[in-house]
Structure formats: structure tokens, C-alpha cells
Design a protein around this motif. Structure first.
Motif, PDB file in Angstrom:
ATOM      1  N   LEU A 198      -8.929  10.877   3.266  1.00 57.44           N
ATOM      2  CA  LEU A 198      -8.695   9.480   2.900  1.00 57.44           C
ATOM      3  C   LEU A 198      -7.212   9.149   2.950  1.00 57.44           C
ATOM      4  CD1 LEU A 198     -11.069   9.047  -0.194  1.00 57.44           C
ATOM      5  CD2 LEU A 198     -11.533   8.515   2.202  1.00 57.44           C
ATOM      6  N   ILE A 199      -6.886   8.080   3.642  1.00 58.95           N
ATOM      7  CA  ILE A 199      -5.513   7.609   3.716  1.00 58.95           C
ATOM      8  C   ILE A 199      -5.491   6.123   3.381  1.00 58.95           C
ATOM      9  CG2 ILE A 199      -5.534   6.954   6.161  1.00 58.95           C
ATOM     10  CD1 ILE A 199      -2.645   8.829   4.436  1.00 58.95           C
ATOM     11  N   VAL A 200      -4.394   5.679   2.812  1.00 61.06           N
ATOM     12  CA  VAL A 200      -4.282   4.286   2.375  1.00 61.06           C
ATOM     13  C   VAL A 200      -3.567   3.453   3.430  1.00 61.06           C
ATOM     14  CG1 VAL A 200      -3.243   2.754   0.663  1.00 61.06           C
ATOM     15  CG2 VAL A 200      -4.350   4.885  -0.065  1.00 61.06           C
ATOM     16  N   SER A 201      -4.242   2.408   3.902  1.00 66.47           N
ATOM     17  CA  SER A 201      -3.655   1.466   4.850  1.00 66.47           C
ATOM     18  C   SER A 201      -4.553   0.244   4.919  1.00 66.47           C
ATOM     19  CB  SER A 201      -3.533   2.091   6.246  1.00 66.47           C
ATOM     20  OG  SER A 201      -3.103   1.129   7.205  1.00 66.47           O
ATOM     21  N   HIS A 202      -3.955  -0.920   5.096  1.00 66.74           N
ATOM     22  CA  HIS A 202      -4.758  -2.113   5.312  1.00 66.74           C
ATOM     23  C   HIS A 202      -5.214  -2.220   6.758  1.00 66.74           C
ATOM     24  CE1 HIS A 202      -5.340  -6.331   6.539  1.00 66.74           C
ATOM     25  NE2 HIS A 202      -6.009  -6.401   5.397  1.00 66.74           N
ATOM     26  N   ASP A 203      -4.310  -1.947   7.698  1.00 69.58           N
ATOM     27  CA  ASP A 203      -4.607  -2.086   9.120  1.00 69.58           C
ATOM     28  C   ASP A 203      -5.276  -0.836   9.661  1.00 69.58           C
ATOM     29  OD1 ASP A 203      -3.167  -4.354   8.629  1.00 69.58           O
ATOM     30  OD2 ASP A 203      -1.539  -3.894  10.047  1.00 69.58           O
ATOM     31  N   LYS A 204      -6.035  -1.008  10.741  1.00 66.89           N
ATOM     32  CA  LYS A 204      -6.684   0.151  11.363  1.00 66.89           C
ATOM     33  C   LYS A 204      -5.726   0.921  12.272  1.00 66.89           C
ATOM     34  CE  LYS A 204      -8.740  -2.480  15.188  1.00 66.89           C
ATOM     35  NZ  LYS A 204     -10.031  -2.850  15.835  1.00 66.89           N
ATOM     36  N   GLU A 253       9.256   5.879   2.497  1.00 72.22           N
ATOM     37  CA  GLU A 253       7.948   5.732   1.860  1.00 72.22           C
ATOM     38  C   GLU A 253       6.854   6.132   2.842  1.00 72.22           C
ATOM     39  OE1 GLU A 253       6.648   4.728  -1.172  1.00 72.22           O
ATOM     40  OE2 GLU A 253       8.677   4.882  -1.979  1.00 72.22           O
ATOM     41  N   LYS A 254       5.904   6.888   2.340  1.00 70.80           N
ATOM     42  CA  LYS A 254       4.822   7.387   3.178  1.00 70.80           C
ATOM     43  C   LYS A 254       3.538   6.582   2.988  1.00 70.80           C
ATOM     44  CE  LYS A 254       7.457  10.777   4.500  1.00 70.80           C
ATOM     45  NZ  LYS A 254       8.052  10.747   5.860  1.00 70.80           N
ATOM     46  N   LEU A 255       2.638   6.707   3.943  1.00 70.10           N
ATOM     47  CA  LEU A 255       1.276   6.239   3.716  1.00 70.10           C
ATOM     48  C   LEU A 255       0.677   7.169   2.660  1.00 70.10           C
ATOM     49  CD1 LEU A 255       0.073   5.735   7.397  1.00 70.10           C
ATOM     50  CD2 LEU A 255       0.628   3.932   5.766  1.00 70.10           C
ATOM     51  N   PRO A 256       0.313   6.661   1.508  1.00 71.79           N
ATOM     52  CA  PRO A 256      -0.172   7.557   0.455  1.00 71.79           C
ATOM     53  C   PRO A 256      -1.635   7.940   0.643  1.00 71.79           C
ATOM     54  CG  PRO A 256      -0.076   5.321  -0.359  1.00 71.79           C
ATOM     55  CD  PRO A 256       0.449   5.280   1.050  1.00 71.79           C
ATOM     56  N   THR A 257      -2.021   8.978  -0.052  1.00 69.61           N
ATOM     57  CA  THR A 257      -3.433   9.307  -0.155  1.00 69.61           C
ATOM     58  C   THR A 257      -4.000   8.566  -1.359  1.00 69.61           C
ATOM     59  OG1 THR A 257      -3.075  11.207  -1.611  1.00 69.61           O
ATOM     60  CG2 THR A 257      -3.034  11.614   0.785  1.00 69.61           C
ATOM     61  N   LEU A 258      -5.306   8.409  -1.383  1.00 63.25           N
ATOM     62  CA  LEU A 258      -5.920   7.767  -2.540  1.00 63.25           C
ATOM     63  C   LEU A 258      -5.674   8.588  -3.793  1.00 63.25           C
ATOM     64  CD1 LEU A 258      -7.654   5.481  -3.689  1.00 63.25           C
ATOM     65  CD2 LEU A 258      -9.677   6.859  -3.150  1.00 63.25           C
ATOM     66  N   ALA A 259      -5.693   9.908  -3.660  1.00 59.09           N
ATOM     67  CA  ALA A 259      -5.465  10.777  -4.821  1.00 59.09           C
ATOM     68  C   ALA A 259      -4.097  10.511  -5.444  1.00 59.09           C
ATOM     69  CB  ALA A 259      -5.583  12.238  -4.413  1.00 59.09           C
ATOM     70  N   GLU A 260      -3.074  10.322  -4.613  1.00 55.69           N
ATOM     71  CA  GLU A 260      -1.727  10.036  -5.133  1.00 55.69           C
ATOM     72  C   GLU A 260      -1.717   8.710  -5.888  1.00 55.69           C
ATOM     73  OE1 GLU A 260       1.362  12.123  -2.017  1.00 55.69           O
ATOM     74  OE2 GLU A 260       0.371  10.280  -1.401  1.00 55.69           O
ATOM     75  N   GLN A 261      -2.428   7.735  -5.369  1.00 57.08           N
ATOM     76  CA  GLN A 261      -2.459   6.443  -6.049  1.00 57.08           C
ATOM     77  C   GLN A 261      -3.213   6.519  -7.377  1.00 57.08           C
ATOM     78  OE1 GLN A 261      -3.824   3.401  -3.202  1.00 57.08           O
ATOM     79  NE2 GLN A 261      -1.689   2.800  -3.095  1.00 57.08           N
ATOM     80  N   ILE A 262      -4.325   7.211  -7.376  1.00 52.79           N
ATOM     81  CA  ILE A 262      -5.107   7.345  -8.601  1.00 52.79           C
ATOM     82  C   ILE A 262      -4.293   8.023  -9.688  1.00 52.79           C
ATOM     83  CG2 ILE A 262      -7.094   8.567  -9.617  1.00 52.79           C
ATOM     84  CD1 ILE A 262      -8.623   7.922  -7.037  1.00 52.79           C
ATOM     85  N   ALA A 263      -3.490   8.995  -9.293  1.00 48.04           N
ATOM     86  CA  ALA A 263      -2.682   9.736 -10.275  1.00 48.04           C
ATOM     87  C   ALA A 263      -1.688   8.851 -11.012  1.00 48.04           C
ATOM     88  CB  ALA A 263      -1.944  10.880  -9.578  1.00 48.04           C
ATOM     89  N   ASN A 320       0.802  -1.229   0.000  1.00 49.57           N
ATOM     90  CA  ASN A 320       0.000   0.000   0.000  1.00 49.57           C
ATOM     91  C   ASN A 320       0.835   1.281   0.000  1.00 49.57           C
ATOM     92  OD1 ASN A 320      -2.649  -0.948  -0.205  1.00 49.57           O
ATOM     93  ND2 ASN A 320      -2.819  -1.329   1.990  1.00 49.57           N
ATOM     94  N   THR A 321       2.000   1.236  -0.619  1.00 52.03           N
ATOM     95  CA  THR A 321       2.793   2.446  -0.812  1.00 52.03           C
ATOM     96  C   THR A 321       2.853   2.755  -2.298  1.00 52.03           C
ATOM     97  OG1 THR A 321       4.876   1.225  -1.017  1.00 52.03           O
ATOM     98  CG2 THR A 321       4.235   1.962   1.209  1.00 52.03           C
TER      99      THR A 321
END
Length: 271
Positions: free
Chosen positions: A66-72, A108-118, A38-39
Motif C-alpha cells: 500500500l502506498i499513499v497517492s491521489h493520482d495513479k 518528503e516521500k510518498l508515505p505508506t499507510l502504516a506510516e500515516q496511521i502511526a 498526502n505526505t
């Protein structure tokens, strides 16, 4: 007319290739076998490994982003034992989500969904898994508008039935896959009651979902798959890092296979 053995072999090989090529390879949390899950590094590697789609997981931060992570929590992948819901986006972005996988991924950071979509290439897709309840859907809808994403490259998936129902209300054009696990009885503890296939098909139809995304341990037959398809539902499977299991699901007629090793699995299957 009896065909020569050589022609029969070529014909069978061609039919097998057609069957395999119809299956999409979905990178589970990116190319998570080789890079920190998820990075952006894992996503970029998944595209490099020719994944058809990347699966990702989203939560809401304390300040409603919105932040990207599998774990809570951020303990396992970022070293801080804190709930994502208790941290702001800025606080989460200060964490290092890469170095646990290897020194080369430090920073590496926890990405935002926007960064991933880009980063989604033309013709590729992203499976966005909602990890919480329907309260996340309004912000997800706003983010999809802000990023210019559409139903052409985004599919929404979740174990949370209420979240998927809300997606259908607010984002009716988007494909929605109902994630359902299956725990095999092990004889060591009382078997947990599993939902039946008829039950999950009925739930999916009632909410007007577009597909089922099932754990690879589900004991389905070809007749079961025909039942799913006859109900107007797609069938997807997770998470498969075994060639024999992948071939089993391909033979059943699955639309996509989610894997931690997209490049390796594609090579093994000769897709």
C-alpha cells in the motif's frame, strides 16, 4: 413570556455554537493548502491545525504493497511519469514528493499507510480512500491488523462501489462512506446524467454502507438530508474551502466537512 433581546441573542449564539461544534473538520490529503498533499508533512500539519480527521488515498504497488497517492501516476507530485501499479514500493520511496510544493518540503516521500496511521493522535481518525478496485482490500485488511488500527480510528471511503462492497465483506465493523460527485450543468456541453439521490441511497443500503460522502456541488435540501438520515446513513461533504458553502452544509446537517484548509476553516467557522 417574552425574553429580553439580549437574552435572545445569547441563546441564539449558544444554539449556533452547539450546531457548529457537532461538525467534524477533515483535512483533505492532509493540510494540503499549506503542505505537499498526502505526505507526512501534510498530515502532521493537519493535526497541528486541529483537524478531527485526515483524508488519505491508497493504491497497490507493483509488489502488492500500500502506498499513499491521489493520482495513479507520480508525474504531478513526484516528477516521474510512471504508473504507481508499475513501480515497486522501493522504487516509489526513492521519489521526492515534496519539492514541487516548495524547497522547504524537499525530501518528503510518498508515505505508506502504516506510516500515516502511526501518526494519528488519540481520539482522531483517518478517512482512507480506496482509489482502485476490490483487489486492494485483502492487503488493506492485513495492514490494519499489522498497525493495530481499528474501526475506532479508520473509516473507508471510495468512489468505487465494488471496493466498498468488498470492504463490507472483509471488514464489516468499519464505517464505509460512498463518495459521489456532482457536476453542475454549464451549458457548454451536453449534461452528463447524474445519479439521483434515491439511486445512491438505494445503492448504499444494498451494500450496507454506513454513509454518503458527497461533493459540495450536490443541490440538496433539508428534506433530502432528512431522507438520507431516515435511511440510516451518515452525510459527509467534500471539498470545501469556502466559508459560505461550509455554513450552508452545516445548516443542512452534515456530519463532516472535508477541506484543504482545516485550520483556516475551523477558525473562520469559530469551531
Amino acid at each position: 413570556m417574552k425574553l429580553p433581546p439580549a437574552l435572545v441573542a445569547v441563546t441564539l449564539a449558544a444554539l449556533t455554537a452547539v450546531s457548529l461544534s457537532a461538525v467534524d473538520i477533515v483535512a483533505h490529503r492532509g493540510a494540503s493548502f499549506d503542505a505537499p498533499e498526502n505526505t507526512l508533512a501534510a498530515e502532521k500539519l493537519a493535526w497541528k491545525q486541529n483537524a478531527d480527521a485526515v483524508e488519505t488515498d491508497i493504491y497497490l504497488t507493483k509488489d502488492g504493497k500500500l502506498i499513499v497517492s491521489h493520482d495513479k501516476t507520480t508525474k504531478r507530485t513526484a516528477g516521474r511519469d510512471a504508473a504507481i501499479a508499475d513501480l515497486t514500493l522501493a522504487e516509489l520511496r526513492e521519489l521526492d514528493a515534496g519539492k514541487w510544493k516548495g524547497a522547504q518540503f524537499a525530501g518528503e516521500k510518498l508515505p505508506t499507510l502504516a506510516e500515516q496511521i502511526a501518526l494519528i493522535p488519540a481520539g482522531k481518525r483517518m478517512f482512507v480512500e480506496i482509489k482502485i478496485g476490490p483487489e486492494i482490500v485483502p492487503e488493506l485488511a492485513r495492514e490494519l491488523v499489522r498497525t493495530g488500527a481499528s474501526e475506532k480510528n479508520i473509516t473507508i471511503i471510495s468512489f468505487n462501489y465494488e471496493s466498498l462492497k468488498e470492504v463490507r465483506k472483509q471488514l464489516p465493523r468499519y464505517q464505509t462512506q460512498y463518495l459521489v460527485g456532482y457536476k453542475k450543468p454549464d451549458g457548454k456541453a451536453p449534461a452528463k446524467k447524474q445519479p439521483t439521490l434515491d439511486e445512491i441511497i438505494a445503492e448504499a443500503k444494498a451494500a450496507q454502507l454506513t454513509g454518503l460522502d458527497l461533493q459540495s456541488t450536490w443541490p440538496l435540501s433539508k428534506e433530502d438530508v432528512k431522507t438520507i438520515q431516515a435511511a440510516g446513513l451518515q452525510l459527509h461533504v467534500w471539498t470545501v474551502d469556502d466559508v459560505a458553502i461550509a455554513k450552508h452544509w452545516i445548516d443542512l446537517g452534515v456530519a463532516s466537512i472535508t477541506t484543504n484548509r482545516p485550520g483556516w476553516l475551523r477558525e473562520q467557522l469559530k469551531l
